[in-house]
Design an enzyme around this catalytic site. Structure first.
Site, PDB file in Angstrom:
ATOM      1  N   GLU A  52       0.860  -1.183   0.000  1.00 18.04           N
ATOM      2  CA  GLU A  52       0.000   0.000   0.000  1.00 18.04           C
ATOM      3  C   GLU A  52       0.903   1.242   0.000  1.00 18.04           C
ATOM      4  O   GLU A  52       1.159   1.850   1.040  1.00 18.04           O
ATOM      5  CB  GLU A  52      -0.921  -0.017   1.219  1.00 18.04           C
ATOM      6  CG  GLU A  52      -1.874  -1.206   1.198  1.00 18.04           C
ATOM      7  CD  GLU A  52      -2.729  -1.335   2.456  1.00 18.04           C
ATOM      8  OE1 GLU A  52      -3.595  -2.236   2.473  1.00 18.04           O
ATOM      9  OE2 GLU A  52      -2.541  -0.558   3.409  1.00 18.04           O
ATOM     10  N   GLU A 210      -8.607   5.040   4.780  1.00 20.80           N
ATOM     11  CA  GLU A 210      -8.434   4.100   3.673  1.00 20.80           C
ATOM     12  C   GLU A 210      -8.545   4.842   2.342  1.00 20.80           C
ATOM     13  O   GLU A 210      -9.628   5.321   1.968  1.00 20.80           O
ATOM     14  CB  GLU A 210      -9.499   3.003   3.736  1.00 20.80           C
ATOM     15  CG  GLU A 210      -9.338   2.018   4.881  1.00 20.80           C
ATOM     16  CD  GLU A 210      -8.522   0.790   4.470  1.00 20.80           C
ATOM     17  OE1 GLU A 210      -8.155   0.692   3.272  1.00 20.80           O
ATOM     18  OE2 GLU A 210      -8.275  -0.058   5.346  1.00 20.80           O
TER      19      GLU A 210
END
Length: 235
Positions: A52, A210
């Site tokens: 990520e 997120e």
């Protein structure tokens, strides 16, 4: 006077840094103390999962853009440097660090995740660790947080496209508006041994931001100013 560096001056990160531990492979675990830290200072994290990377790079861009003297909050840009270098969700031992924190709900055994955001199911296996906080990255971060005692934590992940704040706090509402992402109180599935679960056990406000599935280049354009404002946020 502008609070931001002109773009030609954003090539290097001039923030002072300290080491709070070492990773499984011996990489330094770095944190960036806030020059203007006070009793309201928080902690901003990224890079818990090495696959990520959009949030890691965007947070770096934000720190390189904001003049260092105006940053009010501490930063750990790569919780999992081995995973970031190897392109792994886990650390170098195959442990998902976000299932390894010493929360009351920690569970031994395997954990699963999706191969990518388009995958139909969670079927890629990782470990939760031999015991709670068995990994050097996990234990070092716990120790740092006990040392700093931040007022709040924002931890960046991908790719669920939401601001997960169990308490719908003022900061959570502000961040959701800034990033144009929905504010939720749960991601909709159990997360035993997660960082958020551990923070909840401590009574420490934790927001999980997120990002959506997004390329690094687009993330640095879309979320740069929200992250800059977060670095200097005042309640």
């Amino acid at each position: 006077m502008s609070l931001l560096h002109p773009r030609p001056q954003r090539g290097m990160l001039d923030a002072s840094m300290k080491t709070y531990g070492t990773s499984q492979l011996g990489a330094p675990l770095l944190w960036f103390p806030a020059p203007n830290a006070d009793d309201d200072s928080g902690l901003i994290l990224a890079g818990t999962h090495g696959d990520e990377t959009a949030a890691v790079v965007t947070l770096s861009c934000a720190m390189r853009t904001l003049q260092e003297s105006h940053r009010r909050h501490h930063v750990v840009m790569a919780v999992n440097p081995d995973g970031c270098q190897l392109g792994l969700r886990a650390n170098a031992r195959g442990v998902d660090l976000n299932r390894n924190f010493p929360a009351a709900n920690w569970q031994s055994g395997d954990t699963v995740y999706r191969w990518n955001s388009a995958a139909d199911e969670r079927d890629v296996l990782l470990s939760t660790g031999d015991s709670p906080a068995s990994e050097p990255e996990t234990q070092a971060l716990c120790d740092l947080i006990h040392q700093l005692q931040p007022q709040w934590i924002v931890t960046f992940h991908e790719p669920l496209a939401c601001i997960d704040d169990p308490h719908s706090s003022i900061l959570g509402q502000w961040l959701a508006k800034k990033m144009a992402l929905p504010l939720v109180t749960s991601v909709g599935y159990a997360t035993p041994g997660s960082f958020g679960s551990w923070c909840a056990d401590l009574g420490l406000p934790c927001i999980t931001a997120e990002l959506p599935p997004i390329a690094v280049d687009e993330a640095t354009e879309t979320y740069l100013h929200a992250m800059i404002d977060l670095l200097s946020w005042q309640p």
